[in-house]
Scaffold this active site. Structure first.
Site, short mmCIF file in Angstrom:
data_model
loop_
_atom_site.label_atom_id
_atom_site.label_comp_id
_atom_site.label_asym_id
_atom_site.label_seq_id
_atom_site.Cartn_x
_atom_site.Cartn_y
_atom_site.Cartn_z
N ASN A 32 -24.95 2.27 1.44
CA ASN A 32 -24.28 1.34 1.29
C ASN A 32 -24.14 1.25 0.08
O ASN A 32 -22.74 0.82 -0.53
CB ASN A 32 -25.03 -0.09 1.16
CG ASN A 32 -24.57 -1.08 0.72
OD1 ASN A 32 -23.72 -1.29 1.06
ND2 ASN A 32 -25.00 -1.87 -0.44
N TRP A 45 0.85 -0.79 -0.12
CA TRP A 45 0.56 -0.38 0.22
C TRP A 45 1.08 1.12 -0.60
O TRP A 45 1.73 0.79 0.38
CB TRP A 45 -0.78 -0.05 1.14
CG TRP A 45 -1.83 -0.97 1.32
CD1 TRP A 45 -1.30 -2.50 2.49
CD2 TRP A 45 -2.94 -1.16 0.77
NE1 TRP A 45 -2.80 -3.41 1.52
CE2 TRP A 45 -3.18 -2.89 0.88
CE3 TRP A 45 -3.77 -1.00 -0.12
CZ2 TRP A 45 -4.97 -3.14 0.38
CZ3 TRP A 45 -4.57 -1.38 -1.00
CH2 TRP A 45 -5.14 -2.69 -1.23
#
Ligand code: FAD
Ligand code: FO1
Length: 486
Positions: A357, A322
């Site tokens: 969502n 990352w």
């Protein structure tokens, strides 16, 4: 109630089951005695955690206030203590002369450790402990593969199939009356450190963003009733549109158990019966039921794979390179990435403690795939803001979005522009949460392409990364990482 009912003093320890109705553990306590006293422990480990959200604690305190009133109406009371439950619970139980403490079990690693230690302390003092399941329709372990080694599932679809074949349990009845503490017992409880439910401010909480659902059992029941009478029948389509109130808004109530899952499931059955011949409406009900099963899936896998709470399920993600650029992360948190759908969603989260969502998936994909930032940063930030923040669902959602979880799809990358166009076609949602570009034409909102000067004049920003470039880069990093582990 059974014939063997006693008038022993029994404590019922509430944690994330802040209600009287359809509460399996509480029902079991009342089967034993008419003298059931509620207790809640304000636990510094949870309240001072660095991922606690003011919205969530404020909602929880609201639920506790209503619960205390409900206990008074019943003839009993809710006692509140503050401190490590391993010390405070046994002290209180001894002080009031409790013969037993009942509670409902939880799947979270902290809860399991806490409960083991509290149970040991109580048993050492000859106080019996009764801990059963309540927050799931089917207890962890009930849904297993049909192979000879009968394992817990790691994939949703077969879990759902098996889950759906199990007999469904009805809600348990609510207690109707209870016996209160005597004045002497009350005095002992006070000496053992019981307190009034604190105000938000007294706990250092400040939350003015409102709630998607008012705290407490009554509001949860009302919301459920309203949802299953109407919006549930359009859920399969409306749930995709963040500008429409097409979902139930019950997540905080389900997280804190302001409503029982059996009551919710029964309501879906009634809704299904009412629309048997309507294919579209039945689809709506089934799709909503599936979301409730996702909730059960994530809780069940967390129970069997507690290591999920700390890191990726898939090995290749354990040392994923990352980039973790702090400035990019801050831009994501602030809703200033230059991708309107991402920014609108991040503003909604910060301002209201809730996010749609579809947008949770979009912003999670953007953080991990476009910004190449560790999903755990996003997971934590969500927990710091969400009113419904729940370890199992949040971790499940983040691992699903990062592609590090159990989901069999190898790599999932959302295009934030396409997602915005598809799910907020007329930019209603974006305009609501990004007032600075409210007056722009829809085409320009979705198409991007503001010059830096224009962006500046609107008080907005140009995209901090180029999705096409980032997607390509991410695929390359992913490929190399995959090779390393093949
Ligand atoms: P509805 O659409 O009405 O669904 C009904 C209920 O089903 C919800 O209240 C919730 O309890 C459950 N549910 C719905 N979708 C899911 C799902 N994908 N996984 C598990 N349970 C689900 N949900 C949380 O409750 N807490 C979280 O911390 C959380 N974090 C998430 C993080 C990410 C990255 C993603 C992609 C999803 C997350 N979700 C979380 C799932 C989902 O976004 C919310 O449950 C939903 O938006 C809540 O709104 P609602 O109550 O109107 O849901
Ligand atoms: N449960 C408690 O019993 N006491 C608390 O003080 C408490 C605070 C709290 C804050 C945020 C949050 O999301 C949940 C909180 N809960 C609290 C409920 C918690 O989910 C359960 O106690 C779990 O069993 C802990 O693993």
């Amino acid at each position: 109630m059974s014939d063997t009912i006693t008038s022993d003093l029994v404590l019922f320890w509430h944690r994330r089951d802040l209600r009287l109705s359809d509460n399996q553990g509480l029902h079991a306590a009342f089967e034993r005695s008419e003298k059931v006293i509620g207790v809640f422990c304000l636990d510094p480990h949870l309240l001072n955690a660095d991922d606690v959200a003011p919205a969530r604690v404020s909602y929880m305190l609201g639920c506790l206030r209503e619960l205390a009133t409900s206990y008074r109406t019943l003839g009993s009371r809710l006692l509140v203590v503050q401190g490590d439950p391993i010390a405070t619970l046994p002290t209180l139980a001894i002080a009031v002369g409790a013969s037993a403490v009942y509670w409902n079990r939880d799947v979270e690693p902290y809860a399991r450790q806490r409960d083991r230690e509290v149970a040991a302390e109580l048993r050492d003092r000859q106080i019996s402990v009764e801990a059963g399941w309540d927050q799931l329709m089917h207890i962890p372990g009930a849904i297993r593969t049909s192979t000879i080694d009968s394992k817990p599932y790691t994939v949703f679809t077969p879990f759902r199939k098996n889950w759906s074949r199990q007999p469904q349990t009805d809600p348990v009845p609510s207690p109707t009356r209870a016996i209160d503490l005597t004045p002497a017992e009350l005095q002992s409880a006070q000496q053992a450190g019981t307190i009034e439910i604190p105000s938000d401010g007294a706990l250092g909480i400040e939350w003015n963003g409102g709630f998607p659902i008012a705290p407490g059992e009554a509001a949860a029941k009302a919301k459920l009733k309203q949802f299953v009478a109407d919006a549930i029948f359009r859920y399969h389509t409306d749930r995709e549109l963040p500008s429409v109130v097409g979902t139930s808004g019950l997540s905080a109530a389900l997280k804190f158990g302001a409503i029982g899952i059996r009551e919710v499931w029964q309501a879906t059955h009634q809704a299904a019966k009412g629309c048997r011949n309507d294919v579209a409406a039945s689809d709506g009900v089934r799709t909503w039921q599936d979301e409730l099963i996702w909730r059960e899936f994530y809780q069940t896998v967390l129970y069997f794979f507690p290591a999920l709470a700390d890191g990726p399920y898939r090995e290749m993600w354990q040392d994923f390179p990352w980039e973790n650029d702090r400035r990019k992360f801050q831009a994501w948190c602030d809703g200033r990435t230059g991708y309107p759908i991402v920014d609108a969603a991040m503003r909604q989260l910060k301002e209201t403690g809730w996010m749609h969502n579809r947008c949770r998936m979009i912003v999670a994909s953007f953080l991990t795939k476009d910004l190449c930032i560790d999903w755990r940063w996003g997971e934590r930030y969500f927990m710091q803001h969400l009113v419904d923040g729940d370890l199992a669902a949040n971790n499940g959602g983040w691992q699903w979005s990062a592609s590090s979880g159990m989901d069999p799809k190898p790599l999932r990358i959302f295009n934030p522009t396409t997602q915005g166009k598809k799910f907020d076609p007329d930019a209603t949602y974006i305009r609501k949460w990004l007032p600075e570009i409210r007056t722009l034409e829809t085409k320009r909102i979705h198409g991007g392409g503001l010059t830096p000067l224009e962006a500046q004049s609107y008080g907005y920003v140009t995209p901090i990364v180029d999705h096409t470039v980032q997607q390509k880069r991410f695929k390359e990093i992913y490929k190399q990482q995959k090779e390393k582990y093949s």
